[in-house]
Scaffold this active site. Structure first.
Site, PDB file in Angstrom:
ATOM      1  N   ALA A 176       8.057   7.860  -5.910  1.00 20.08           N
ATOM      2  CA  ALA A 176       7.475   8.570  -4.775  1.00 20.08           C
ATOM      3  C   ALA A 176       6.710   7.618  -3.868  1.00 20.08           C
ATOM      4  O   ALA A 176       6.824   7.680  -2.642  1.00 20.08           O
ATOM      5  CB  ALA A 176       6.562   9.690  -5.263  1.00 20.08           C
ATOM      6  N   ASP A 177       5.926   6.723  -4.461  1.00 23.10           N
ATOM      7  CA  ASP A 177       5.166   5.759  -3.678  1.00 23.10           C
ATOM      8  C   ASP A 177       6.088   4.833  -2.892  1.00 23.10           C
ATOM      9  O   ASP A 177       5.831   4.520  -1.724  1.00 23.10           O
ATOM     10  CB  ASP A 177       4.276   4.918  -4.597  1.00 23.10           C
ATOM     11  CG  ASP A 177       3.129   5.716  -5.174  1.00 23.10           C
ATOM     12  OD1 ASP A 177       1.993   5.509  -4.719  1.00 23.10           O
ATOM     13  OD2 ASP A 177       3.363   6.538  -6.071  1.00 23.10           O
ATOM     14  N   SER A 178       7.157   4.373  -3.543  1.00 22.78           N
ATOM     15  CA  SER A 178       8.056   3.423  -2.894  1.00 22.78           C
ATOM     16  C   SER A 178       8.791   4.063  -1.720  1.00 22.78           C
ATOM     17  O   SER A 178       8.921   3.458  -0.649  1.00 22.78           O
ATOM     18  CB  SER A 178       9.059   2.873  -3.918  1.00 22.78           C
ATOM     19  OG  SER A 178       8.395   2.185  -4.954  1.00 22.78           O
TER      20      SER A 178
END
Length: 406
Positions: A176-178
């Site tokens: 999700a962060d990437s």
């Protein structure tokens, strides 16, 4: 391993060489965003808290901050205590001529720091502010903690990942962060381009949640549910849209991945495994029939591949132009000809002198791939360069921040 060979030294390989980015973020999302910009030549200044720095530094393996090395190369580090008026004065000085500010505090933190939209607009109206949070700056979840694992669970990803008879599976990396970081880099550059086309720039704020980018790439789930009233069940390595698509075990206990959804490819596959009547068999003659009879189709393919070693299976697929390949781990990839020929891994020196492999920039511009101009910085490595060169910008009445406010 040597640095990537550059076919040319075209300056367009660093198209952002005059862009200044101030990065207040922690962990992966903001670091991914500014990692993309730094590789493209932007001057990225990481503003880190005293002593411990970005929490990403603590993600270590064998005493080395491997994540920090991979995602903070080509960046600068400034150590600032933003809980003091002096630290905030220095930060405003850095922001006064910056192009992009990246932060991933909880919503409202930037305002409590005295960096609300009106203040930033008065300080530097050309600034683009990327505000990353778990759930966005508004809505019922705005103040809810938003670590990536929660987003991967709630977005629908985990529910569709894994096997039907086993628990949902979270990804083994910061997905999700990437995804949000890559989206954020594109959004920041688009907003910056828009700023340069305005006669009178005004600050641009980008509200970027971790949830929405991941939700957006999961396909037409909403439309399919609306049409059928059914959710798509977990199907392991199979695809809910076409067959065959799976991983298969070879004679030597290796694995190959196969995707043969196009009928021309499938005809060559059926012919190769000794079942030329495959496309006339009612079980496999149509797209819908193949999905309905996927167990029988997979068993037919697996039965043939069980007789072949991995090398023999790859030759089998190659001579028939069938879209298949090995399931590789990083040990396989370190010596894989594709990796070597495309120069996808380069050596970077860690602060302790050890050399480690990191991924190269995943693209070429005019035949050239950006190099690692500088390794990931030590904490506060660039204080003298940036704090001495940038006059502090005080704000009357600025109060000291408490530990809880940042």
């Amino acid at each position: 391993m040597e640095q990537p060979h550059l076919e040319s030294q075209d300056e367009s390989v660093k198209p952002l060489d005059r862009v200044k980015v101030i990065d207040l973020s922690r962990l992966v999302s903001g670091n991914m965003l500014t990692h993309v910009l730094a590789d493209l030549g932007a001057t990225v200044i990481k503003v880190e808290p005293p002593r411990k720095g970005d929490e990403l530094r603590a993600w270590q393996r064998d005493g080395m901050s491997t994540y920090w090395l991979a995602y903070s190369r080509n960046k600068h580090s400034v150590e600032l205590n933003l809980r003091t008026p002096e630290g905030m004065d220095a930060l405003r000085g850095l922001l006064s001529d910056a192009d992009i500010l990246v932060e991933n505090f909880r919503p409202g933190t930037l305002e409590r720091m005295g960096l609300d939209k009106n203040m930033l607009n008065a300080l530097n109206p050309k600034l683009v502010v990327v505000r990353i949070s778990g759930w966005g700056q508004t809505g019922c979840f705005a103040n809810k903690g938003g670590f990536g694992s929660l987003i991967e669970a709630m977005s629908g990803f985990a529910a569709m990942n894994g096997f039907a008879d086993l628990p949902p599976v979270l990804p083994p990396f910061a997905m999700a962060d990437s995804v949000a970081g890559i989206y954020g880099a594109a959004l920041a550059l688009a907003a910056m381009h828009g700023q340069r086309n305005r006669e009178q720039p005004t600050i641009q704020e980008i509200d970027l949640s971790l949830f929405e980018p991941l939700f957006s790439i999961l396909g037409p789930q909403a439309a399919e549910y609306q049409l059928t009233g059914k959710t798509t069940p977990r199907s392991g390595s199979r695809s809910p849209t076409h067959a065959p698509r799976n991983v298969y075990r070879t004679k030597d206990e290796k694995w190959v991945a196969l995707s043969a959804g196009m009928e021309g490819t499938l005809a060559r596959l059926f012919d190769g495994i000794g079942y030329p009547q495959g496309l006339t068999d009612p079980r496999f003659a149509t797209h819908e029939a193949r999905l309905k009879n996927i167990d029988a189709l997979d068993a037919l393919i697996q039965g043939h591949l069980t007789k072949l070693s991995l090398a023999e299976a790859l030759d089998f697929f190659a001579v028939r132009d069938i879209t298949a390949g090995p399931v590789c781990d990083i040990a396989d990839l370190l010596t894989h000809p594709y990796i070597l020929e495309r120069n996808l891994l380069v050596e970077q020196q860690a602060p302790d002198g050890r050399k480690v492999l990191v991924h190269a920039a995943p693209y070429r511009i005019n035949g050239s791939r950006p190099t690692i101009a500088r390794g990931a910085p030590t904490l506060g490595q660039d204080n003298e360069r940036w704090l001495a060169a940038t006059p502090a910008t005080p704000t009357p009445g600025q109060t000291q921040m408490t530990t809880e406010q940042i």
